[in-house]
Scaffold this active site. Structure first.
Site, PDB file in Angstrom:
ATOM      1  N   HIS A 264       0.847  -1.088   0.156  1.00  0.00           N
ATOM      2  CA  HIS A 264      -0.222  -0.203  -0.131  1.00  0.00           C
ATOM      3  C   HIS A 264       0.641   1.190  -0.319  1.00  0.00           C
ATOM      4  O   HIS A 264       0.386   2.380  -1.190  1.00  0.00           O
ATOM      5  CB  HIS A 264      -0.874  -0.123   1.228  1.00  0.00           C
ATOM      6  CG  HIS A 264      -1.909   1.182   1.663  1.00  0.00           C
ATOM      7  ND1 HIS A 264      -3.252   1.128   1.072  1.00  0.00           N
ATOM      8  CD2 HIS A 264      -1.668   2.124   1.918  1.00  0.00           C
ATOM      9  CE1 HIS A 264      -3.461   2.625   0.922  1.00  0.00           C
ATOM     10  NE2 HIS A 264      -2.779   3.105   2.039  1.00  0.00           N
ATOM     11  N   GLU A 265       1.734   1.424   0.964  1.00  0.00           N
ATOM     12  CA  GLU A 265       2.966   2.687   0.830  1.00  0.00           C
ATOM     13  C   GLU A 265       3.899   3.137  -0.536  1.00  0.00           C
ATOM     14  O   GLU A 265       4.243   3.865  -0.589  1.00  0.00           O
ATOM     15  CB  GLU A 265       3.499   2.251   2.183  1.00  0.00           C
ATOM     16  CG  GLU A 265       2.652   2.300   3.648  1.00  0.00           C
ATOM     17  CD  GLU A 265       1.199   3.406   3.866  1.00  0.00           C
ATOM     18  OE1 GLU A 265       1.424   4.071   3.046  1.00  0.00           O
ATOM     19  OE2 GLU A 265       0.793   3.328   4.771  1.00  0.00           O
ATOM     20  N   GLU A 294      -4.411   8.511  -2.507  1.00  0.00           N
ATOM     21  CA  GLU A 294      -5.082   6.731  -2.276  1.00  0.00           C
ATOM     22  C   GLU A 294      -5.265   6.198  -3.741  1.00  0.00           C
ATOM     23  O   GLU A 294      -5.426   4.745  -3.130  1.00  0.00           O
ATOM     24  CB  GLU A 294      -6.490   7.228  -1.140  1.00  0.00           C
ATOM     25  CG  GLU A 294      -6.640   5.807  -0.713  1.00  0.00           C
ATOM     26  CD  GLU A 294      -6.166   5.517   0.801  1.00  0.00           C
ATOM     27  OE1 GLU A 294      -4.855   6.435   1.040  1.00  0.00           O
ATOM     28  OE2 GLU A 294      -6.257   5.436   1.271  1.00  0.00           O
TER      29      GLU A 294
END
Lengths: 497, 497
Positions: A264-265, A294
């Site tokens: 995700h990061e 996002e």
């Protein structure tokens, strides 16, 4: 030097100072000893004070007037840059210094109380401080709404999602809220009828977890010559575009959360690093907003990394990394774990299907609170009612209810919707990427993010803030943000339809 | 607000920005990925640009005029603070922005070439860039000398050692230069006649080295709640007073160098951390200058930690830490290693007795170069002649000669003498400390720095920049800097007289 170029110079310095703050923020969350906090606060306050003074100087005001007059001389990227400069400038000059200082102080005080109130399930203790924060937020919204000639909520939203409109979000979220309860029920029934997911047993060495995490980060395309991976209490992606600081936290009993967390990061990181290099330190060279940001983390985490193809790949990698044995390590089982749906109270632990309910709840509540049509005293009850309506479960206390997220206590109002708007944008972009580059899924099955990342670099990252979120989505996918694509994604993944 | 208080506010912000740069500098030397360098340079340049603009603004000039007029209202620490503010301001306003930028650029270019020239033993390749650096340094010296009404060398020295005068240094160094050759010879003969030092054998695990280093750092009194220990290529003490970043480097074949290295840096750290808390971020609350700073590292490293008492203590600690066996681990042998004298070419590896020769050589040469009485073409030859005169050895090449230190290439002219002035001040302070607190040696034999540190806190650290270096030494030891005390220390330690 033209007025426009003089503005570029001002923004360049201001953003370089902002980058310094970014590195100091990373340091504070990863390596700073506790006793350094007070000095650090003063350093950060000095830097943001300088930024604010640069931006609100009479000189900059005059430069804007002149630059707008000479607009005809500018190229399209310069024009877009000037537009973005103005947006930032409008936000900065809307509020005077004393007001901003009062807001910062109120947010800090409220956050401090919140850190006790949350574990103690003591909403009453935070109510006075939270009222102060909300009161100042309402004032900010009112001032900006008049200046920007928009709705009060939208005036706050604009800070996180430039040009975002609650009227559009209302429609999108209402559509989703109507769809989700029945859909979730159907998914729960389907999953209950299938083989249950089994958690792999083990203590998973932190060293092996880190090594696997690094390998996957590299697979996404992250260049460790321009960044690091470290540990922090709350994982984040910080630093600056050419020196990106990803963090995670490890749990010896569970390697799967950190693994998906770093992916995700890394999605955030790739966006930052691949922003247009020619426009570094300029507003048009920055990320478009929190929805697009996002979308970039979720396209990597939710769309690509939880796909059947990639989970199969990573299941084998993990099995080798931890010396795993047995059916728990089978790709199908990993798939079940990573796509397990279970309504629960805490947003940050929620799965892809139930996550939007958490966001829609907060969005609806914060709109009412900002408008003043609901008082803060009514928040706990309204929260619990709302979650029950949307997810069918009722938090037994405020620790698991309205005290769980830092955002409101810290002063971040108007942020929440971007989480789910980002998830929807991710689905839409992934669908278009696969249509344009059909080998994306088979590459992911080999742990190769290259084809997807190439498409994202070209179609999303390289645009910076040249277009608005909806313009960008329309250019790239043919439509503005469209909830149907997200719903289709959920149906395909969770109901095989 | 009075003009004085307005100045305090300006300096507070300016120094908070300086602290931010300090943390970024630590980051750059310890954890930053190589690809972050360009962005970091821009961040640091933006911060120093802002500092320079604050300091050189018309507003600050006016505030100084007013504050000097209202001097009568100020207390003694405020007056000292105003004096220190003026000193900093005089340096900052002496040179215009373009000149400083030209200096920074010339220094950076020269340093880059030096990084190649040193290993390649190629002084000729660096000569043009070094000429440019020296030329700008000479201009700076001339401008400041006229403004400050002092000697050109002293105008540069003042930046590192406020109020320092080369006439005094000449006398002190001439005295030392006359003493050292015969003394060194006597020490060499004595050590040659005694049992030879034996290096402990081993590969010494980095983990055990770090643990021992941390234990010793804590023994000195360092509080890890206000600082860290990390690894860097060149050890230093950085960060800010309430968040101090010590670094070291470890060598598996030798634990003794890093151990003494961290004790040295901890001396710097204790000084910074114990500076007067009421005057944080104000000039009067800062370290007095490089002589006092070096005295604080050397009083811990050279005076306390290489004392017979402490070496006996640490020898036992090290033996246990590394599971050592045999006579190499005996306190007497450790003593011999830590006090071994051997003339050699490289300053940073030099022992306590031969170190001053390296410094005196550089001091004499840089004075001539700044004055212009010697050309840079003559530097290699003059260097080798000078070292031969002072130490009896002649560097076989420039890598081991005039190319070894970064200082001149980077633009730091007028810095070198503070190393040996600091060593002398350390001897003088240690003698006074022991006279005032007789239990210092017996406490060190127990690994307890408390009595020494208590005395240093009260008599040195807490003074900040309230007094000049010589005023402080006179107040605390009864004399200004006095070479006789240093010579007595050397004679006692190395010749037992």
């Amino acid at each position: 030097m033209s007025a426009y170029l003089a503005l570029e110079k001002k923004f360049r310095r201001m953003n370089a100072i902002g980058e310094a703050s970014g590195v100091l923020g990373w340091d504070m969350s990863t390596v700073m000893p506790a006793g350094g906090a007070e000095a650090r606060m003063e350093q950060l306050a000095a830097l943001s004070g300088v930024q604010h003074e640069i931006l609100t100087s009479r000189e900059v005001e005059d430069l804007f007037a002149q630059a707008l007059e000479d607009k005809g001389d500018l190229g399209s990227w310069q024009l877009a840059n000037l537009r973005e400069m103005q947006r930032i400038w409008r936000h900065a000059t809307a509020l005077d210094g004393d007001f901003v200082e009062a807001q910062t102080k109120a947010g800090k005080r409220c956050e401090m109380i919140w850190r006790e109130a949350r574990p103690n399930n003591d909403f009453a203790s935070i109510l006075p401080a939270m009222k102060e924060v909300l009161n100042l937020t309402q004032q900010e919204a009112k001032i900006k709404a008049e200046l920007f000639e928009c709705d009060t909520y939208d005036a706050l939203l604009d800070h996180f999602e430039p040009g975002g409109k609650s009227m559009r979000i209302d429609a999108i979220f209402d559509d989703l809220a109507a769809f989700l309860p029945d859909f979730t029920q159907a998914v729960l029934e389907k999953q209950a009828s299938e083989t249950a997911a089994v958690m792999p047993d083990g203590s998973f060495s932190l060293k092996a977890q880190e090594a696997l995490g690094r390998e996957m980060i590299k697979a996404v395309g992250f260049d460790f010559n321009h960044g690091r991976l470290d540990v922090s209490l709350h994982p984040f992606c910080g630093g600056v575009p050419d020196d990106i600081r990803i963090t995670t936290r490890y749990d010896e009993a569970d390697f799967m959360t950190s693994l998906m967390g770093v992916l995700h990061e890394t999605g955030h990181a790739m966006y930052e690093h691949n922003l247009p290099k020619d426009w570094r330190l300029q507003p048009v060279g920055s990320a478009r907003g929190m929805t697009m940001h996002e979308s970039q983390s979720l396209i990597i985490e939710m769309q690509a990394s939880r796909s059947e193809e990639f989970v199969s790949f990573v299941a084998e990698k993990a099995k080798v990394a931890f010396g795993g044995q047995g059916t728990a390590w089978a790709p199908e089982n990993m798939q079940r774990i990573y796509n397990k749906v279970k309504p629960d109270f805490i947003r940050v632990d929620a799965d892809e299907v139930t996550y939007p309910a958490h966001v829609i709840l907060r969005y609806r509540l914060e709109k009412e609170l900002i408008k003043g049509s609901m008082g803060l005293e009514d928040l706990p009850h309204a929260w619990n009612d709302g979650l029950e309506d949307l997810l069918g479960i009722r938090p037994p206390n405020d620790t698991l209810g309205c005290l769980q997220d830092i955002h409101w206590y810290d002063g971040a109002w108007g942020y929440f919707p971007t989480y789910t708007l980002g998830a929807m944008a991710a689905a839409q972009l992934f669908a278009s990427a696969k249509a344009a580059v059909p080998e994306i899924p088979s590459a992911l099955a080999q742990g190769n993010f290259g084809p997807l990342m190439g498409w994202l670099n070209e179609n999303v990252h390289a645009w910076g803030s040249f277009l608005s979120t909806d313009e960008l989505l329309t250019t790239v996918t043919g439509h503005p943000l469209d909830p149907q694509v997200f719903k289709a994604h959920l149906k395909a993944r969770y109901l095989d339809v």
